[in-house]
Scaffold this motif. Structure first.
Motif, PDB file in Angstrom:
ATOM      1  N   THR A 161       4.525  12.639  -2.755  1.00 45.10           N
ATOM      2  CA  THR A 161       5.104  13.985  -2.818  1.00 45.10           C
ATOM      3  C   THR A 161       3.997  14.997  -3.087  1.00 45.10           C
ATOM      4  N   VAL A 162       4.353  16.251  -3.107  1.00 44.91           N
ATOM      5  CA  VAL A 162       3.406  17.323  -3.391  1.00 44.91           C
ATOM      6  C   VAL A 162       2.824  17.160  -4.795  1.00 44.91           C
ATOM      7  N   SER A 163       3.632  16.639  -5.697  1.00 43.76           N
ATOM      8  CA  SER A 163       3.167  16.457  -7.083  1.00 43.76           C
ATOM      9  C   SER A 163       2.399  15.150  -7.275  1.00 43.76           C
ATOM     10  N   GLY A 164       2.204  14.384  -6.217  1.00 44.40           N
ATOM     11  CA  GLY A 164       1.408  13.164  -6.299  1.00 44.40           C
ATOM     12  C   GLY A 164       2.199  11.908  -6.623  1.00 44.40           C
ATOM     13  N   GLN A 165       3.520  11.977  -6.655  1.00 45.79           N
ATOM     14  CA  GLN A 165       4.332  10.811  -6.929  1.00 45.79           C
ATOM     15  C   GLN A 165       4.535  10.010  -5.641  1.00 45.79           C
ATOM     16  N   VAL A 166       4.569   8.709  -5.783  1.00 45.79           N
ATOM     17  CA  VAL A 166       4.735   7.824  -4.627  1.00 45.79           C
ATOM     18  C   VAL A 166       6.148   7.958  -4.066  1.00 45.79           C
ATOM     19  N   ARG A 167       6.244   8.135  -2.756  1.00 38.39           N
ATOM     20  CA  ARG A 167       7.545   8.241  -2.084  1.00 38.39           C
ATOM     21  C   ARG A 167       7.803   7.065  -1.143  1.00 38.39           C
ATOM     22  N   GLU A 168       6.721   6.438  -0.647  1.00 36.81           N
ATOM     23  CA  GLU A 168       6.910   5.366   0.332  1.00 36.81           C
ATOM     24  C   GLU A 168       5.756   4.361   0.247  1.00 36.81           C
ATOM     25  N   PHE A 169       6.123   3.085   0.358  1.00 33.87           N
ATOM     26  CA  PHE A 169       5.150   1.999   0.394  1.00 33.87           C
ATOM     27  C   PHE A 169       5.234   1.294   1.736  1.00 33.87           C
ATOM     28  N   PHE A 216      10.516   4.794  -2.082  1.00 37.06           N
ATOM     29  CA  PHE A 216      10.472   4.543  -3.518  1.00 37.06           C
ATOM     30  C   PHE A 216      11.131   5.687  -4.245  1.00 37.06           C
ATOM     31  N   ASN A 217      11.909   5.327  -5.255  1.00 37.78           N
ATOM     32  CA  ASN A 217      12.591   6.316  -6.081  1.00 37.78           C
ATOM     33  C   ASN A 217      12.455   5.857  -7.532  1.00 37.78           C
ATOM     34  N   GLU A 218      11.879   6.697  -8.372  1.00 36.45           N
ATOM     35  CA  GLU A 218      11.627   6.329  -9.761  1.00 36.45           C
ATOM     36  C   GLU A 218      12.903   6.059 -10.545  1.00 36.45           C
ATOM     37  N   SER A 219      14.002   6.651 -10.137  1.00 39.08           N
ATOM     38  CA  SER A 219      15.255   6.463 -10.869  1.00 39.08           C
ATOM     39  C   SER A 219      15.943   5.145 -10.504  1.00 39.08           C
ATOM     40  N   ALA A 220      15.452   4.445  -9.481  1.00 44.57           N
ATOM     41  CA  ALA A 220      16.059   3.175  -9.060  1.00 44.57           C
ATOM     42  C   ALA A 220      14.993   2.095  -8.928  1.00 44.57           C
ATOM     43  N   VAL A 221      14.159   1.970  -9.952  1.00 44.57           N
ATOM     44  CA  VAL A 221      13.029   1.049  -9.891  1.00 44.57           C
ATOM     45  C   VAL A 221      13.494  -0.396  -9.723  1.00 44.57           C
ATOM     46  N   LEU A 222      14.492  -0.821 -10.489  1.00 44.80           N
ATOM     47  CA  LEU A 222      14.956  -2.214 -10.399  1.00 44.80           C
ATOM     48  C   LEU A 222      15.561  -2.524  -9.033  1.00 44.80           C
ATOM     49  N   ALA A 223      16.317  -1.590  -8.493  1.00 37.40           N
ATOM     50  CA  ALA A 223      16.915  -1.801  -7.172  1.00 37.40           C
ATOM     51  C   ALA A 223      15.832  -1.871  -6.101  1.00 37.40           C
ATOM     52  N   LYS A 224      14.822  -1.029  -6.209  1.00 43.62           N
ATOM     53  CA  LYS A 224      13.727  -1.035  -5.229  1.00 43.62           C
ATOM     54  C   LYS A 224      12.894  -2.307  -5.349  1.00 43.62           C
ATOM     55  N   THR A 241       0.832  -1.200   0.000  1.00 48.78           N
ATOM     56  CA  THR A 241       0.000   0.000   0.000  1.00 48.78           C
ATOM     57  C   THR A 241       0.871   1.255   0.000  1.00 48.78           C
ATOM     58  N   VAL A 242       0.341   2.298  -0.568  1.00 51.31           N
ATOM     59  CA  VAL A 242       1.035   3.585  -0.613  1.00 51.31           C
ATOM     60  C   VAL A 242       0.810   4.289   0.717  1.00 51.31           C
ATOM     61  N   VAL A 243       1.903   4.753   1.343  1.00 51.45           N
ATOM     62  CA  VAL A 243       1.764   5.484   2.607  1.00 51.45           C
ATOM     63  C   VAL A 243       2.312   6.901   2.531  1.00 51.45           C
TER      64      VAL A 243
END
Length: 165
Positions: free
Chosen positions: A88-96, A128-136, A83-85
């Motif tokens: 960011t202000v722009s609506g991007q997921v920062r933490e699950f 969560f970081n969009e630039s490190a999707v595979l690592a996450k 689940t998303v917890v």
């Protein structure tokens, strides 16, 4: 040098006096067990592996022979949730938040509950970081495996707490 030796000996005496002991393998009240779980269940496989390592326990694999077991472990359900917890202000997921659940019960072949229906839950937070999707994604897999191992250890400790059939 002598003072250091005396200090180490005093610490050892204090630890021995407080009841400290290393964790041992659990001793179960039953000698044979049938695990009622799907063959493809990763948590069921880990439970089997851990129980087989105890040595003194006979695992009955054939469903037709489950009535000859001292106890039956029913894995009622297992689930993984994400689940998303945090956003960011722009609506991007920062933490699950990752959750792993297991519902089980332990009973005799005659139907007497040794451990009633119980749910074990583990949860972990992951950034969560969009630039490190595979690592996450790899980190998420590691966290799920870690939660699964914790749940299996909790389950075995609960089974060891059963004192009589």
């Amino acid at each position: 040098m002598r003072r250091r030796t005396l200090l180490v000996q005093a610490a050892a005496v204090c630890l021995a006096g407080c009841g400290f002991a290393l964790r041992r393998a659990p001793e179960l009240a039953f000698h044979s067990l049938y695990i009622n779980a799907p063959e493809a269940s990763p948590i069921g496989q880990e439970i089997r592996r851990n129980l087989m390592s105890l040595g003194a326990l006979e695992l009955i694999e054939d469903a037709r022979l489950q009535s000859s077991a001292d106890a039956i472990l029913d894995l009622l359900s297992e689930a993984r949730e994400k689940t998303v917890v945090g956003v960011t202000v722009s609506g991007q997921v920062r933490e699950f938040q990752l959750r792993s659940r297991l519902r089980f019960r332990l009973r005799t072949p005659k139907g007497k509950d040794l451990i009633g229906e119980t749910e074990l839950l583990q949860q972990r937070d992951i950034s969560f970081n969009e630039s490190a999707v595979l690592a996450k994604e790899a980190e998420e897999g590691l966290l799920y495996r870690d939660m699964q191992s914790d749940i299996v250890q909790q389950l075995i400790r609960r089974m060891a707490a059963v004192t009589a059939l």
